[in-house]
Design an enzyme around this catalytic site. Structure first.
Site, mmCIF file in Angstrom:
data_model
loop_
_atom_site.group_PDB
_atom_site.id
_atom_site.type_symbol
_atom_site.label_atom_id
_atom_site.label_comp_id
_atom_site.label_asym_id
_atom_site.label_seq_id
_atom_site.Cartn_x
_atom_site.Cartn_y
_atom_site.Cartn_z
ATOM 1 N N HIS A 62 4.647 -17.605 -22.830
ATOM 2 C CA HIS A 62 3.513 -17.188 -23.991
ATOM 3 C C HIS A 62 2.559 -16.304 -23.435
ATOM 4 O O HIS A 62 1.517 -16.697 -22.660
ATOM 5 C CB HIS A 62 3.111 -18.445 -24.255
ATOM 6 N N HIS A 194 -0.963 -24.609 -33.763
ATOM 7 C CA HIS A 194 -2.164 -24.176 -34.875
ATOM 8 C C HIS A 194 -1.869 -25.281 -36.083
ATOM 9 O O HIS A 194 -1.727 -24.475 -37.020
ATOM 10 C CB HIS A 194 -2.012 -22.915 -35.090
ATOM 11 N N GLY A 221 -5.398 -25.681 -30.457
ATOM 12 C CA GLY A 221 -4.959 -25.267 -31.815
ATOM 13 C C GLY A 221 -4.699 -26.587 -32.472
ATOM 14 O O GLY A 221 -3.815 -26.314 -33.311
ATOM 15 N N ASP A 277 -0.829 -17.848 -21.715
ATOM 16 C CA ASP A 277 -1.603 -17.126 -23.271
ATOM 17 C C ASP A 277 -2.471 -16.007 -22.589
ATOM 18 O O ASP A 277 -3.443 -15.853 -23.335
ATOM 19 C CB ASP A 277 -2.357 -18.235 -23.768
ATOM 20 N N ALA A 311 -10.008 -17.529 -26.827
ATOM 21 C CA ALA A 311 -9.205 -16.444 -27.526
ATOM 22 C C ALA A 311 -8.209 -15.900 -26.207
ATOM 23 O O ALA A 311 -8.137 -14.723 -25.841
ATOM 24 C CB ALA A 311 -9.972 -15.368 -27.792
#
Length: 383
Positions: A62, A194, A221, A277, A311
């Site tokens: 990811h 999410h 998320g 991420d 983010a």
């Protein structure tokens, strides 16, 4: 055929050796032996020097980019540069992630990444969206979120050309079952994330007939874990502990507390996949960056969009392995497993994530502190 003989402490799923020798032939691992066995088999060869701790090349499933470069792009050179940064940082296998955007943009980005996957630069493609929950969108742009639909799914599958490895879905959205089934039919891993689903719904989607096999960045998320409302976090841990799913964990000390990371490792041994991420700012200093359609500001090493949502990450996967050991009390063997063979198995990535005969010659030499010394990828030294 170039042969490399590397001696050190071996830490991998297949072998735990205080003093071992890994022999490389071309782009493959030829053997992994205890030092005494290697000496007995090569009595006339000089003894190789002890190089340090030897780990398999790390597997990041990811990752949105790094060192100023992005995977959500239609510029193949930019995407290649993002992959190469992470390769040199120890993640010799990187699955390139795209985020929620206009459908046409996501399809075009997937087509570009297909080229890199075909060339072996990346290990595959991850579509994080657009079939996600508005209530738990995080840094995903809510303007482009939508219910799962087969038409867009087919477009992404076609653009990926067999290299779309994983897609993140919110299981509570209308159309989830049809899309999840279609993805499964095409050997694409269904990852749940999410999501604002309740415990029972999320757990059902992680059972064999629910299609879900992975949880996207557990605890991020999704609603927080609560003792009277365990939600997706609780469901993910239960499914992982039962061997029905693998849970991603962003172990950078920003997305989750080190104590929570310790809890996850204790609850789901062998089913934790450390991820970064990572986004465009990984490896760089504070400043202004981009993640999909969203502007991102990085301050004090934390990336956020304008509404304050985190983010993405700015660390490398090796950094996160070291943090798991140092701050969460995870054993080195378990932390390495979570960054190598477990994520490789979760996405069915062949011949990576372990120091094993016949696997790709992906290997790290690190100091006892896990500071990186050298990276071998596909039999070639990158650093």
């Amino acid at each position: 055929m170039l042969t490399e003989i590397i001696r050190g402490r071996v830490v991998s799923a297949a072998a735990q050796l205080d003093d071992g020798v890994v022999t490389i032939a071309g782009d493959r691992i030829d053997s992994v032996l205890p030092f005494a066995e290697w000496v007995a088999a090569h009595p006339d060869s000089p003894e190789p020097p002890f190089a340090g701790t030897l780990l398999p090349g790390l597997v990041d499933i990811h990752n949105h980019g790094g060192f100023g470069h992005r995977f959500d792009t239609v510029d193949v050179a930019e995407a290649r540069a993002a992959a190469e940064f992470h390769h040199a940082s120890g993640s010799t296998t990187v699955v390139a992630s795209i985020v929620t955007a206009a459908a046409a943009d996501m399809v075009a980005q997937t087509a570009v990444l297909r080229e890199l996957a075909s060339d072996g630069v990346i290990g595959g493609i991850h579509a994080e969206g657009p079939f996600l929950s508005e209530a738990r969108c995080g840094a995903q742009d809510p303007r482009f979120l939508r219910d799962p639909d087969l038409e867009l799914t087919e477009q992404l599958l076609a653009a990926g050309g067999g290299h779309l490895r994983v897609m993140t879905l919110a299981p509570e959205r209308s159309g989830y079952d049809a899309v999840a089934q279609r993805l499964t039919e095409h050997d694409v891993v269904v990852s749940l994330g999410h999501s604002n689903a309740d415990y029972a719904s999320f757990l059902k989607a992680l059972q064999p007939n629910g299609f879900g096999a992975l949880v996207t960045h557990l605890a991020n998320g999704m609603p927080p874990l609560h003792h009277r409302d365990p939600g997706p976090v609780g469901a993910g841990l239960v499914a992982a502990s039962a061997g029905q799913a693998t849970v991603e964990l962003i172990g950078d000390g920003v997305h989750v507390d080190p104590g929570f990371a310790a809890l996850v490792f204790a609850a789901a041994p062998g089913r934790v996949a450390l991820i970064t991420d990572a986004m465009q700012a990984a490896g760089l200093s504070d400043g202004e960056y981009q993640l999909g359609p969203q502007s991102v500001t990085v301050r004090h090493g934390v990336a956020r969009i304008a509404n304050g949502s985190i983010a993405g990450g700015v660390s490398t996967l090796l950094d996160n392995v070291a943090r798991a050991v140092r701050e969460s009390g995870v054993s080195l063997a378990d932390a390495v497993l979570a960054a190598t063979s477990t994520p490789a198995a979760a996405l069915r990535l062949p011949e990576v994530g372990d120091l094993r005969t016949g696997y790709f010659a992906d290997l790290l030499i690190v100091e006892e502190s896990l500071r990186l010394r050298r990276v071998l990828r596909r039999g070639e030294w990158l650093s």
